[in-house]
Scaffold this motif. Structure first.
Motif, mmCIF file in Angstrom:
data_model
loop_
_atom_site.group_PDB
_atom_site.id
_atom_site.type_symbol
_atom_site.label_atom_id
_atom_site.label_comp_id
_atom_site.label_asym_id
_atom_site.label_seq_id
_atom_site.Cartn_x
_atom_site.Cartn_y
_atom_site.Cartn_z
ATOM 1 N N LEU A 100 0.829 -1.207 0.000
ATOM 2 C CA LEU A 100 0.000 0.000 0.000
ATOM 3 C C LEU A 100 0.863 1.256 0.000
ATOM 4 O O LEU A 100 0.578 2.227 -0.723
ATOM 5 C CB LEU A 100 -0.921 -0.015 1.219
ATOM 6 C CG LEU A 100 -1.864 1.179 1.380
ATOM 7 C CD1 LEU A 100 -2.808 1.263 0.181
ATOM 8 C CD2 LEU A 100 -2.670 1.062 2.671
ATOM 9 N N ALA A 101 1.953 1.220 0.802
ATOM 10 C CA ALA A 101 2.862 2.372 0.825
ATOM 11 C C ALA A 101 3.517 2.568 -0.535
ATOM 12 O O ALA A 101 3.640 3.706 -1.021
ATOM 13 C CB ALA A 101 3.924 2.170 1.906
ATOM 14 N N ASN A 102 3.923 1.460 -1.155
ATOM 15 C CA ASN A 102 4.524 1.570 -2.497
ATOM 16 C C ASN A 102 3.518 2.110 -3.500
ATOM 17 O O ASN A 102 3.875 2.902 -4.385
ATOM 18 C CB ASN A 102 5.038 0.209 -2.945
ATOM 19 C CG ASN A 102 6.242 -0.250 -2.145
ATOM 20 O OD1 ASN A 102 6.979 0.578 -1.590
ATOM 21 N ND2 ASN A 102 6.455 -1.555 -2.061
ATOM 22 N N GLN A 103 2.259 1.667 -3.360
ATOM 23 C CA GLN A 103 1.230 2.189 -4.259
ATOM 24 C C GLN A 103 1.029 3.682 -4.052
ATOM 25 O O GLN A 103 0.865 4.437 -5.023
ATOM 26 C CB GLN A 103 -0.078 1.441 -4.030
ATOM 27 C CG GLN A 103 -0.060 -0.002 -4.521
ATOM 28 C CD GLN A 103 -1.355 -0.721 -4.217
ATOM 29 O OE1 GLN A 103 -2.239 -0.183 -3.533
ATOM 30 N NE2 GLN A 103 -1.486 -1.941 -4.711
ATOM 31 N N GLN A 127 1.884 9.100 -5.826
ATOM 32 C CA GLN A 127 2.452 10.437 -5.691
ATOM 33 C C GLN A 127 3.455 10.727 -6.803
ATOM 34 O O GLN A 127 3.515 11.847 -7.328
ATOM 35 C CB GLN A 127 3.123 10.583 -4.314
ATOM 36 C CG GLN A 127 2.157 10.527 -3.143
ATOM 37 C CD GLN A 127 1.148 11.662 -3.163
ATOM 38 O OE1 GLN A 127 1.453 12.765 -3.615
ATOM 39 N NE2 GLN A 127 -0.057 11.389 -2.678
ATOM 40 N N ARG A 128 4.237 9.691 -7.142
ATOM 41 C CA ARG A 128 5.196 9.875 -8.228
ATOM 42 C C ARG A 128 4.481 10.135 -9.555
ATOM 43 O O ARG A 128 4.868 11.013 -10.329
ATOM 44 C CB ARG A 128 6.096 8.646 -8.331
ATOM 45 C CG ARG A 128 7.223 8.819 -9.344
ATOM 46 C CD ARG A 128 8.102 7.575 -9.417
ATOM 47 N NE ARG A 128 8.846 7.384 -8.176
ATOM 48 C CZ ARG A 128 8.647 6.374 -7.352
ATOM 49 N NH1 ARG A 128 7.733 5.448 -7.620
ATOM 50 N NH2 ARG A 128 9.374 6.254 -6.247
ATOM 51 N N SER A 129 3.424 9.355 -9.776
ATOM 52 C CA SER A 129 2.643 9.561 -10.997
ATOM 53 C C SER A 129 1.988 10.941 -10.988
ATOM 54 O O SER A 129 1.950 11.632 -12.021
ATOM 55 C CB SER A 129 1.581 8.467 -11.132
ATOM 56 O OG SER A 129 2.167 7.191 -11.169
ATOM 57 N N LYS A 130 1.485 11.341 -9.804
ATOM 58 C CA LYS A 130 0.867 12.665 -9.701
ATOM 59 C C LYS A 130 1.895 13.759 -9.945
ATOM 60 O O LYS A 130 1.599 14.766 -10.615
ATOM 61 C CB LYS A 130 0.233 12.822 -8.321
ATOM 62 C CG LYS A 130 -0.575 14.099 -8.162
ATOM 63 C CD LYS A 130 -1.276 14.130 -6.823
ATOM 64 C CE LYS A 130 -2.101 15.410 -6.678
ATOM 65 N NZ LYS A 130 -2.795 15.438 -5.347
ATOM 66 N N ARG A 131 3.104 13.548 -9.409
ATOM 67 C CA ARG A 131 4.163 14.542 -9.623
ATOM 68 C C ARG A 131 4.502 14.637 -11.102
ATOM 69 O O ARG A 131 4.648 15.739 -11.647
ATOM 70 C CB ARG A 131 5.395 14.154 -8.819
ATOM 71 C CG ARG A 131 6.577 15.100 -9.012
ATOM 72 C CD ARG A 131 7.763 14.673 -8.195
ATOM 73 N NE ARG A 131 8.903 15.558 -8.401
ATOM 74 C CZ ARG A 131 10.072 15.391 -7.819
ATOM 75 N NH1 ARG A 131 10.253 14.378 -6.972
ATOM 76 N NH2 ARG A 131 11.047 16.237 -8.058
ATOM 77 N N VAL A 132 4.620 13.463 -11.739
ATOM 78 C CA VAL A 132 4.902 13.463 -13.180
ATOM 79 C C VAL A 132 3.779 14.157 -13.934
ATOM 80 O O VAL A 132 4.010 14.949 -14.862
ATOM 81 C CB VAL A 132 5.101 12.025 -13.678
ATOM 82 C CG1 VAL A 132 5.210 11.994 -15.197
ATOM 83 C CG2 VAL A 132 6.351 11.416 -13.051
ATOM 84 N N GLN A 133 2.526 13.876 -13.507
ATOM 85 C CA GLN A 133 1.387 14.513 -14.153
ATOM 86 C C GLN A 133 1.418 16.019 -13.965
ATOM 87 O O GLN A 133 1.159 16.786 -14.909
ATOM 88 C CB GLN A 133 0.092 13.930 -13.587
ATOM 89 C CG GLN A 133 -1.166 14.510 -14.223
ATOM 90 C CD GLN A 133 -2.419 13.925 -13.620
ATOM 91 O OE1 GLN A 133 -2.357 13.078 -12.721
ATOM 92 N NE2 GLN A 133 -3.566 14.363 -14.085
#
Length: 370
Positions: free
Chosen positions: A220-223, A228-234
């Motif tokens: 869950l933490a990795n997800q 967050q990483r995907s959101k940052r990239v977005q």
């Protein structure tokens, strides 16, 4: 003329009868062998079967792949049929049910911990091109199902999946890699036995409850981290898009301003040309008018010069005559001047007994004083 003895004729007759009796005897022998063999010398091969035909005389074998009927000689030839359909081998539960149902697979991980698979399934089948070797190796029937795969599967799977730690084995890429390596090794081991592994269906590995909870929390933490990483990239992409959109808008505004400035410059240049042309026309008109007025003034000046010259000459002549004639001329001029003056005489008295009379000169049209 040839003659035969009485003993030669029955011998020839018996030989002829023997020769005529051979084909029926062969047929009877064949029918007897078919009846004794029980299959009649005709083997039926189904769609999901292959047949291995063994010749006892030549000690050779051949494989029939196509479905249909196949003739053979009983006792001299033997037909062994194998099922070529995929076979399922399942590892699940705590006890073996049959040759295809064995206890679940438990693996010791690289870090010393253990995990297991609730259900682990692989499918294998006979290699039709090596069916003769299968008959020689395992014999007829389904004996190969109870020994060969079970002898290699568990050891190979434990070895390949045990190369990873408990934390790493839950990653899909590692799970897929272990599955692929297991299939490759099993095919290498089963190839000499005429078997081939078609597919391995790998389930999700299971752990102890506490470790399972830790893994779920970590997952869950990795997800969340990945989210967050995907959101940052977005957001970075949106930022780039906004910057690009703003840059394009400013470029459009700049081009519009440049176009407007060019239009204003063109309008200013046209207005400047028009004003310059009007100024030139006005200058020409003023120059022409000034030249005309100068000419008129020159003419007037010339006329005035001529006029005043004549007056000066007349005055000079009068002065000369005045010098000659003297006082009489002045008087004559004074008389001429006085002739043009009108006098109005109004009588009035200042006292009852005036001693003298006085008069006042009034302008023409003025009322006399009372």
């Amino acid at each position: 003329m040839t003659t035969f003895s009485t003993s030669t004729r029955p011998r020839a007759r018996r030989l002829r009868e023997f020769l005529l009796a051979i084909p029926p005897a062969i047929v009877l022998i064949y029918l007897g062998l078919r009846s004794a063999a029980g299959d009649g010398g005709l083997a039926k091969i189904a769609d999901d079967q292959i047949a291995v035909i063994s010749d006892q005389l030549s000690a050779r074998t051949s494989v029939a792949f196509d479905p249909g009927y196949r003739l053979f000689i009983p006792w001299l030839q033997e037909v062994t049929k194998f099922d070529k359909s995929p076979v399922e081998y399942r590892m699940e539960g705590n006890a073996a049910m049959d040759a295809g149902r064995v206890p679940r697979l438990t693996v010791r991980a690289d870090d010393g911990s253990s995990f297991w698979f609730e259900s682990f399934t692989l499918h294998y089948a006979i290699n039709p091109e090596r069916a003769a070797q299968l008959l020689e190796d395992s014999g007829p029937g389904d004996r190969y199902k109870t020994t060969l795969v079970n002898a290699f599967a568990r050891a190979v799977l434990r070895d390949e999946f045990g190369r990873f730690s408990s934390e790493a084995i839950v990653e899909p890429a590692n799970l897929h890699l272990a599955t692929r390596r297991s299939q490759e090794r099993l095919n290498e081991l089963l190839a000499p036995h005429s078997l081939v592994v078609l597919e391995i269906a790998t389930a999700k590995p299971r752990f102890d409850e506490a470790y399972e909870t830790t893994i779920e929390r970590r997952k869950l933490a990795n997800q969340m981290i990945e989210h967050q990483r995907s959101k940052r990239v977005q957001l970075e992409q949106e930022k780039i898009q906004r910057e690009e959109r703003a840059r394009k808008e400013k470029e459009i505004e700049l081009r519009d301003l440049e176009r407007e400035l060019e239009q204003q410059q063109l309008a200013t240049e046209r207005e400047s040309i028009r004003v310059r042309a009007d100024a030139e026309v006005f200058a020409r008109e003023q120059s022409q008018a000034g030249s005309l007025q100068l000419a008129q003034k020159n003419q007037q000046a010339a006329a005035l010069v001529e006029r005043y010259t004549l007056e000066a000459i007349s005055l000079r002549e009068r002065l000369a005559a005045l010098e000659v004639r003297g006082e009489s001329v002045v008087r004559a001029a004074l008389i001429d001047k006085l002739r043009s003056i009108e006098f109005s005489i109004v009588p009035y008295t200042r006292d009852s007994m005036p001693q003298r009379l006085e008069y006042e000169q009034q302008a023409a049209g003025a009322k006399p004083k009372s």
